[in-house]
Motif scaffolding. Structure first.
Motif, PDB file in Angstrom:
ATOM      1  N   SER A  25       0.856  -1.184   0.000  1.00  0.00           N
ATOM      2  CA  SER A  25       0.000   0.000   0.000  1.00  0.00           C
ATOM      3  C   SER A  25       0.895   1.238   0.000  1.00  0.00           C
ATOM      4  CB  SER A  25      -0.902  -0.002   1.236  1.00  0.00           C
ATOM      5  OG  SER A  25      -0.112   0.129   2.412  1.00  0.00           O
ATOM      6  N   GLY A  26       0.301   2.375  -0.200  1.00  0.00           N
ATOM      7  CA  GLY A  26       1.086   3.601  -0.172  1.00  0.00           C
ATOM      8  C   GLY A  26       1.285   4.181  -1.551  1.00  0.00           C
ATOM      9  N   ARG A  27       1.295   5.505  -1.609  1.00  0.00           N
ATOM     10  CA  ARG A  27       1.386   6.166  -2.900  1.00  0.00           C
ATOM     11  C   ARG A  27       2.805   6.404  -3.356  1.00  0.00           C
ATOM     12  NH1 ARG A  27      -2.348  11.303  -1.933  1.00  0.00           N
ATOM     13  NH2 ARG A  27      -1.275  11.199   0.065  1.00  0.00           N
ATOM     14  N   THR A  28       3.770   6.069  -2.506  1.00  0.00           N
ATOM     15  CA  THR A  28       5.160   6.325  -2.863  1.00  0.00           C
ATOM     16  C   THR A  28       5.974   5.042  -2.924  1.00  0.00           C
ATOM     17  OG1 THR A  28       5.671   6.742  -0.530  1.00  0.00           O
ATOM     18  CG2 THR A  28       5.130   8.646  -1.912  1.00  0.00           C
ATOM     19  N   PHE A  29       5.327   3.972  -3.386  1.00  0.00           N
ATOM     20  CA  PHE A  29       6.005   2.675  -3.462  1.00  0.00           C
ATOM     21  C   PHE A  29       7.298   2.780  -4.252  1.00  0.00           C
ATOM     22  CE2 PHE A  29       6.529  -1.810  -3.558  1.00  0.00           C
ATOM     23  CZ  PHE A  29       6.954  -2.150  -4.840  1.00  0.00           C
ATOM     24  N   SER A  30       7.319   3.605  -5.270  1.00  0.00           N
ATOM     25  CA  SER A  30       8.507   3.692  -6.120  1.00  0.00           C
ATOM     26  C   SER A  30       9.731   4.195  -5.359  1.00  0.00           C
ATOM     27  CB  SER A  30       8.235   4.595  -7.326  1.00  0.00           C
ATOM     28  OG  SER A  30       7.900   5.897  -6.891  1.00  0.00           O
ATOM     29  N   ASN A  74       6.495  -0.803 -10.302  1.00  0.00           N
ATOM     30  CA  ASN A  74       6.042   0.337  -9.504  1.00  0.00           C
ATOM     31  C   ASN A  74       4.617   0.770  -9.865  1.00  0.00           C
ATOM     32  OD1 ASN A  74       8.438   0.392  -8.077  1.00  0.00           O
ATOM     33  ND2 ASN A  74       9.375   1.922  -9.417  1.00  0.00           N
ATOM     34  N   LYS A  76       2.238  -1.179 -10.304  1.00  0.00           N
ATOM     35  CA  LYS A  76       1.335  -2.079  -9.589  1.00  0.00           C
ATOM     36  C   LYS A  76       1.653  -2.150  -8.101  1.00  0.00           C
ATOM     37  CE  LYS A  76       0.399  -5.072 -13.555  1.00  0.00           C
ATOM     38  NZ  LYS A  76       0.421  -6.452 -14.090  1.00  0.00           N
ATOM     39  N   ASN A  77       2.605  -1.344  -7.651  1.00  0.00           N
ATOM     40  CA  ASN A  77       3.007  -1.376  -6.247  1.00  0.00           C
ATOM     41  C   ASN A  77       3.366  -2.791  -5.792  1.00  0.00           C
ATOM     42  OD1 ASN A  77       2.442   1.345  -6.190  1.00  0.00           O
ATOM     43  ND2 ASN A  77       1.249   1.264  -4.312  1.00  0.00           N
TER      44      ASN A  77
END
Length: 127
Positions: A25-30, A74, A76-77
């Motif tokens: 989860s999270g919007r900054t997986f990259s 990234n 698809k996280n």
């Protein structure tokens, strides 16, 4: 809070293959450095493979070099662990881990470096 969910474990015969997935989860997986660890009964948790946030740096334990491959998507996280030529000694619970603010574009190999862990997925390799 980051949640990591592993999938893809199971029972496989020696010489077979499995692909583990870890969805984060999270919007900054990259920007997360990611790692796969494993723990067999009676043994300490050990690093299997790790990948930097950029994907440009990877680390493979000597025991899995040439057999396992880590990759990340990234969009698809998700981080993947492709495991080929499995051996009975690969039997363990496999854990995905995330380091959410890596200071360096490194593949981190120590469990204490990671901030979040998945619940683990059992991989059993029969001989």
């Amino acid at each position: 809070q980051v949640q990591l969910v592993e999938s893809g474990g199971g029972l496989v015969q020696a010489g077979g293959s499995l692909r583990l997935s870890c969805a984060a989860s999270g919007r900054t997986f990259s920007s997360y450095a990611m790692g796969w660890f494993r723990q067999a009964p009676g043994k300490e948790r050990e690093v299997v493979v790790a990948i930097s946030w950029s994907g440009g740096n990877t680390y493979y334990a000597e025991s899995v070099k040439g057999r396992f491959t880590i990759s990340r998507d990234n969009a698809k996280n998700t981080v993947y662990l492709q495991k080929n030529s499995l051996k009975p000694e690969d039997t363990a619970v496999y854990y995905c881990a995330a380091k959410i603010t890596p200071h360096y574009a490194s593949a981190y190999i120590f469990p204490t470096a990671y901030d979040y862990w998945g619940q683990g997925t059992q991989v059993t390799v029969s001989s």
